[in-house]
Design an enzyme around this catalytic site. Structure first.
Site, PDB file in Angstrom:
ATOM      1  N   ARG A  24       0.855  -1.232   0.078  1.00 17.84           N
ATOM      2  CA  ARG A  24       0.066  -0.178  -0.042  1.00 17.84           C
ATOM      3  C   ARG A  24       0.903   1.110  -0.020  1.00 17.84           C
ATOM      4  NH1 ARG A  24      -5.503  -2.064   1.281  1.00 17.84           N
ATOM      5  NH2 ARG A  24      -6.124  -0.130   0.731  1.00 17.84           N
ATOM      6  N   ARG A  28      -3.154   6.847   0.606  1.00 18.65           N
ATOM      7  CA  ARG A  28      -3.521   7.753   1.497  1.00 18.65           C
ATOM      8  C   ARG A  28      -2.509   8.446   2.351  1.00 18.65           C
ATOM      9  NH1 ARG A  28      -8.537   4.383   3.641  1.00 18.65           N
ATOM     10  NH2 ARG A  28      -6.750   2.687   3.635  1.00 18.65           N
ATOM     11  N   ARG A  37      -7.032  13.073  -4.493  1.00 17.86           N
ATOM     12  CA  ARG A  37      -8.169  12.304  -4.254  1.00 17.86           C
ATOM     13  C   ARG A  37      -9.250  13.467  -3.896  1.00 17.86           C
ATOM     14  NH1 ARG A  37     -11.774  10.163  -2.713  1.00 17.86           N
ATOM     15  NH2 ARG A  37     -12.187   8.385  -1.527  1.00 17.86           N
ATOM     16  N   ASP A  73      -6.845  -1.913  -7.413  1.00 13.70           N
ATOM     17  CA  ASP A  73      -7.612  -2.315  -6.109  1.00 13.70           C
ATOM     18  C   ASP A  73      -7.915  -3.904  -6.382  1.00 13.70           C
ATOM     19  OD1 ASP A  73      -8.425  -1.854  -3.109  1.00 13.70           O
ATOM     20  OD2 ASP A  73     -10.345  -2.749  -4.021  1.00 13.70           O
ATOM     21  N   TYR A 147     -15.098 -10.970   0.542  1.00 17.27           N
ATOM     22  CA  TYR A 147     -15.857  -9.617   0.104  1.00 17.27           C
ATOM     23  C   TYR A 147     -16.887  -9.721  -0.549  1.00 17.27           C
ATOM     24  CZ  TYR A 147     -11.757  -6.653   1.842  1.00 17.27           C
ATOM     25  OH  TYR A 147     -10.981  -6.096   2.446  1.00 17.27           O
TER      26      TYR A 147
END
Ligand code: 1CP
Length: 344
Positions: A24, A28, A37, A73, A147
Site C-alpha cells: 500500500r 492515502r 483524491r 484495487d 468480500y
C-alpha cells in the site's frame, strides 16, 4: 544492465543490499495522493490510466522504493465478473452473493475489454519507470470470496464460513470461478508489462489450518499453475495472520512468501523452506515508534532474515494511512544503510 535488485532477490540471487518496497505504498498516507483524491473519487483514479500511473510513481520518486506496485484495487475484478461495487466512506460495498444461482452468474472477465484502464496504466508506468520493476497484483480467491459473500469488509467472516460449512459445493464453485478470473487478471498484467506479481491473501488467517487445507489450498495450487509466466516473472504469495499453517501456504506455491509480523521471519522462513524467498515483516505501527526504536526493529528483521539471499524487506501488512511520510523515508534509508553494512 544488471537485473534490478528486487528481481534478483525474488529469485534468491546474491544482492549487495536488501531491496525494500511497502505494501500500500501508493495511497492515502501521501499528501500528493490526498490532493488528487480531493478532485476525484477513488474509482475515478483507478480508471484513469494517466492518474493511476502518476500515483504509482509517487512513492518511487519520493522515497526511492526498489519496486513500484500498480495503483489499483483487489476488488475491481468484481465488476468485471458482473458484481456491482462501490467505495463508500465506510469502505467497499458489494452486492452480497450467497446462492448457487448468484455464483453461476459470475463471469470470468475478459481483462482487456473489462479492465482496459489497468493494462493501459501498466503500459504508461513502464514507459516512465526506468529500471525499477513494476509489480502487478490481485486478491487471492479466498480474500475476494470473503468480500463477495459478506458484501464488504468483515470482522467475523460469519457469512463466508456459513456458506463454506453449509454449502461446500457452492463455496467451491465460487472459489473455482474466482481462481480462473484471478489467473486471467494476473496473466493480462504480465502481458501488459508487469515484472512481478503479488497475490494478496489478506484475510485467509481467519481460517483454521484444516479449513485452509480443505477449502483454499487446492484452489491456490490451481491458481499458481495457471500463471503462464511462472518461472519467468516472480510471484509473491502474501498471507496475513497465517502463522498457524505456513507449511500449507508454501505447498500452495509462489516464488516468495510474504508474511506478517506475528511470526518471526527466520522461523517463518525455516518453516516454508529455503526454496522460497521471503518478504516482510515489520509491524506497520513500528513507523509510529521513536526513531531509535524503529531502527532497532529494522535491524532485528534484517538480523533474523540473515545473510541468506532471498529476503525482500516490507511491512507485514499495508502502510497505515496516518503514517508520516518522513518516517517512510527514514525506513527506506535505514533498510539501505543497515543491510549494506551487513553485506559488507
Ligand atoms: O479512499 C481512498 O482513497 C481509497 C482507499 C484505497 C486505496 C488507496 C482502497 C480502497 N484501495 C486502495 C489501493 C490499493 N488497494 C492498492 C494499490 C496501492 C498500493 O499498494 O500501493 C492495493 C495493492 C490494494 C489492495 C487491497 N485492497 C487489499 C490487499 C492488501 C491489504 O491491505 O490487505 C485489500 C484487502 C483491499 C480492499 C480495500 N480496498 C480499499 C480499502 C479501504 C480496502 C480495505 C477495506 C477493508 O479493510 O476490508
Amino acid at each position: 544492465m544488471p537485473e534490478p535488485l528486487f528481481l534478483r532477490a525474488c529469485w534468491r540471487e546474491e544482492v549487495e543490499r536488501t531491496p525494500v518496497w511497502l505494501m500500500r505504498q501508493a495511497g492515502r498516507y501521501m499528501r500528493a495522493y490526498r490532493e488528487m483524491r480531493r478532485r476525484h473519487s477513488f474509482m475515478e483514479l483507478c480508471k484513469n490510466p494517466r492518474l493511476a500511473a502518476e500515483i504509482t510513481l509517487q512513492p518511487v520518486r519520493a522515497f526511492g522504493m526498489d519496486a513500484a506496485i500498480i495503483f489499483s484495487d483487489i476488488l475491481l475484478i468484481a465488476e468485471g465478473m458482473g458484481v456491482r461495487l462501490e467505495y463508500t466512506r465506510a469502505g467497499p460495498r458489494l452486492e452480497p452473493l450467497r446462492t448457487p444461482e448468484q455464483v453461476e452468474s459470475l463471469r470470468v472477465p475478459d481483462v482487456s475489454t473489462q479492465m482496459p484502464y489497468l493494462l493501459e496504466a501498466i503500459k504508461l508506468v513502464k514507459q516512465k519507470l526506468g529500471s525499477t520493476p513494476l509489480i502487478g497484483f490481485a486478491g487471492a480467491p479466498f480474500t475476494l470470496a470473503s468480500y463477495l459473500i459478506e458484501g464488504g469488509t468483515s470482522r467475523s467472516f460469519m457469512q463466508t464460513k456459513r456458506l463454506m460449512f453449509t454449502s461446500p459445493g457452492t463455496f467451491s464453485e465460487l472459489m473455482r470461478r474466482l481462481t480462473d478470473a484471478v489467473a486471467e487478471l494476473l496473466n493480462a498484467q504480465v502481458e501488459a508489462g508487469a515484472d512481478a506479481l503479488q497475490v494478496f491473501d489478506s484475510w485467509v488467517g481467519c481460517l483454521s489450518p484444516g479449513d485452509y487445507e480443505r477449502y483454499v489450498l487446492p484452489h491456490m495450487r490451481e491458481l499458481m499453475s495457471g500463471i503462464d509466466a511462472r518461472g519467468e516473472v516472480p510471484v509473491i504469495h502474501f498471507v496475513n495472520q497465517a502463522g498457524g499453517f505456513l507449511e500449507s501456504v508454501s505447498r500452495a506455491g509462489g516464488d516468495v512468501i510474504g508474511v506478517d509480523w506475528r511470526v518471526p521471519i527466520d522461523i517463518a522462513w525455516r518453516r516454508i523452506g529455503y526454496g522460497f524467498g521471503i518478504q516482510g515483516n515489520l509491524d506497520p505501527m513500528a513507523l509510529f515508534a521513536p526513531e531509535h526504536e524503529l531502527e532497532l526493529r529494522v535491524e532485528e528483521v534484517l538480523e533474523r532474515a540473515g545473510a541468506r539471499p532471498g529476503h525482500i524487506f516490507n511491512l507485514g501488512h499495508g502502510v497505515h494511512r496516518a503514517t508520516p511520510e518522513r518516517r517512510v523515508r527514514l525506513l527506506v534509508e535505514l533498510v539501505r544503510r543497515l543491510s549494506s553494512r551487513r553485506a559488507g
